[in-house]
Write an enzyme that holds these catalytic residues in place. Structure first.
Site, PDB file in Angstrom:
ATOM      1  N   HIS A  23     118.182  55.166  65.010  1.00 59.43           N
ATOM      2  CA  HIS A  23     117.500  56.395  65.419  1.00 59.43           C
ATOM      3  C   HIS A  23     116.579  56.938  64.321  1.00 59.43           C
ATOM      4  O   HIS A  23     116.153  58.085  64.376  1.00 59.43           O
ATOM      5  CB  HIS A  23     118.516  57.455  65.844  1.00 59.43           C
ATOM      6  CG  HIS A  23     119.399  56.984  66.960  1.00 59.43           C
ATOM      7  ND1 HIS A  23     118.893  56.567  68.172  1.00 59.43           N
ATOM      8  CD2 HIS A  23     120.742  56.838  67.037  1.00 59.43           C
ATOM      9  CE1 HIS A  23     119.909  56.203  68.959  1.00 59.43           C
ATOM     10  NE2 HIS A  23     121.030  56.349  68.296  1.00 59.43           N
ATOM     11  N   ARG A  62     118.408  61.915  70.156  1.00 57.18           N
ATOM     12  CA  ARG A  62     117.997  62.372  71.486  1.00 57.18           C
ATOM     13  C   ARG A  62     116.491  62.583  71.598  1.00 57.18           C
ATOM     14  O   ARG A  62     115.980  62.787  72.689  1.00 57.18           O
ATOM     15  CB  ARG A  62     118.764  63.645  71.853  1.00 57.18           C
ATOM     16  CG  ARG A  62     120.267  63.355  71.935  1.00 57.18           C
ATOM     17  CD  ARG A  62     121.059  64.575  72.308  1.00 57.18           C
ATOM     18  NE  ARG A  62     120.739  65.046  73.652  1.00 57.18           N
ATOM     19  CZ  ARG A  62     121.274  66.126  74.207  1.00 57.18           C
ATOM     20  NH1 ARG A  62     122.152  66.838  73.521  1.00 57.18           N
ATOM     21  NH2 ARG A  62     120.944  66.487  75.422  1.00 57.18           N
ATOM     22  N   PRO A  95     120.006  73.244  66.475  1.00 59.35           N
ATOM     23  CA  PRO A  95     120.276  73.921  65.199  1.00 59.35           C
ATOM     24  C   PRO A  95     119.733  75.349  65.240  1.00 59.35           C
ATOM     25  O   PRO A  95     118.702  75.596  65.843  1.00 59.35           O
ATOM     26  CB  PRO A  95     119.497  73.105  64.166  1.00 59.35           C
ATOM     27  CG  PRO A  95     119.076  71.866  64.851  1.00 59.35           C
ATOM     28  CD  PRO A  95     119.110  72.120  66.323  1.00 59.35           C
ATOM     29  N   GLU A  96     120.439  76.257  64.610  1.00 62.14           N
ATOM     30  CA  GLU A  96     119.952  77.633  64.540  1.00 62.14           C
ATOM     31  C   GLU A  96     119.244  77.864  63.204  1.00 62.14           C
ATOM     32  O   GLU A  96     119.239  77.004  62.327  1.00 62.14           O
ATOM     33  CB  GLU A  96     121.117  78.602  64.745  1.00 62.14           C
ATOM     34  CG  GLU A  96     121.653  78.523  66.174  1.00 62.14           C
ATOM     35  CD  GLU A  96     121.999  79.891  66.749  1.00 62.14           C
ATOM     36  OE1 GLU A  96     121.500  80.912  66.243  1.00 62.14           O
ATOM     37  OE2 GLU A  96     122.775  79.924  67.727  1.00 62.14           O
TER      38      GLU A  96
END
Ligand SMILES: [Zn+2]
Length: 290
Positions: A107, A126, A2-3
């Site tokens: 998750h 992840r 993400p930015e």
């Protein structure tokens, strides 16, 4: 990854729920994300009030009563989900991401139960994200925060900030990714800002010694970041009614991921090109970026 605008929209989405809330309990589904959770993480948070929710670069900073700050990074695939607000069974995931976020409860790694009924869940398939908890007074010395440059959203950011590049011969693209001068700019928004400013990403950063070029680029950076945050904010308001934020940021990009498409600048008949720079894709228009 993400930015900055994505992280800022997450912050704005979590803020009304977290700020002022008391943490009743924290549940960890595993001992580590990218790194192990800090010692006594659960005990140090339980019963404490969250005083404020800030951000530095792409790090969320939860200011906790008693002088500690929880630092959270979303990694590649992390997201927060808010449960137990509004109608029974309702949930919302603040922030609009260029890539879809997981909704798979397998998750879910951290649950923050708040007084009043809401629960904030951290999900990260992840597991490149991480959380740390440290004295607020040590924050600036944290290895992840020490040495970060100026926020492009802050009042301190100006053309003069970019003058730091005046003696650099590295390409503009690589220079802007250097977090020590301007922090929080990633691949996408560097491409977008250079297009907006009409600057060729292959030019040496020393072009910014020219006051006009530095002014143009500084205002382009400000504008692309502000517009992306604004766009994310507007999806946030509709979030309870819409479930898909996939692609929301993407259609706002002028050059990023638009290889082979016509340049969007009025009057330009160029085509967006993709090249490799420092191991990353750069998208730009060779006709109007000079
Ligand atoms: Zn063009």
């Amino acid at each position: 990854m993400p930015e900055l605008p994505e992280v800022e929209t997450v912050r704005r989405g979590l803020q009304p729920v977290l700020e002022g809330a008391v943490v009743l309990a924290v549940t960890l589904a595993r001992p580590a994300l990218r790194y192990p959770f800090p010692e006594r993480f659960v005990e140090r948070l339980a019963g404490r009030r969250i005083l404020g929710l800030g951000r530095r670069s792409k790090y969320l900073l939860w200011e906790i009563e008693g002088g500690e700050t929880l630092l959270a990074h979303l990694g590649m695939s992390g997201s927060f989900r808010i449960e137990g607000l509004g109608a029974p069974g309702s949930q919302t995931s603040p922030g609009a991401f260029a890539l879809a976020r997981s909704r798979d409860v397998r998750h879910d790694h951290v649950r923050f139960e708040l007084k009043g009924g809401a629960t904030v869940v951290y999900n990260d398939p992840r597991r490149f994200g991480f959380m740390d908890l440290l004295p607020t007074t040590d924050l600036e010395r944290h290895p992840r925060l020490a040495g970060l440059g100026i926020e492009p959203t802050s009042n301190a950011f100006a053309a003069a900030t970019l003058a730091a590049f005046a003696d650099r011969r590295t390409p503009l693209k690589a220079a802007l990714l250097d977090q020590a001068v301007v922090t929080g700019l990633g691949n996408i928004y560097v491409c977008e800002a250079l297009w907006r400013a009409g600057l060729d990403p292959r030019r040496p950063a020393s072009v910014l010694a020219d006051q006009n070029e530095a002014e143009k680029l500084a205002s382009a950076i400000r504008a692309v970041i502000a517009e992306a945050i604004e766009a994310g904010g507007s999806t946030l308001r509709d979030h309870m009614r819409t479930d898909g934020t996939l692609g929301y940021f993407q259609h706002r990009f002028a050059v990023y991921n638009r290889e082979g498409e016509p340049c969007q600048r009025p009057g330009c008949d160029g085509t967006v090109l993709r090249i490799r720079q420092s191991g990353r894709s750069t998208f730009f228009c060779p006709s109007c970026q000079r």
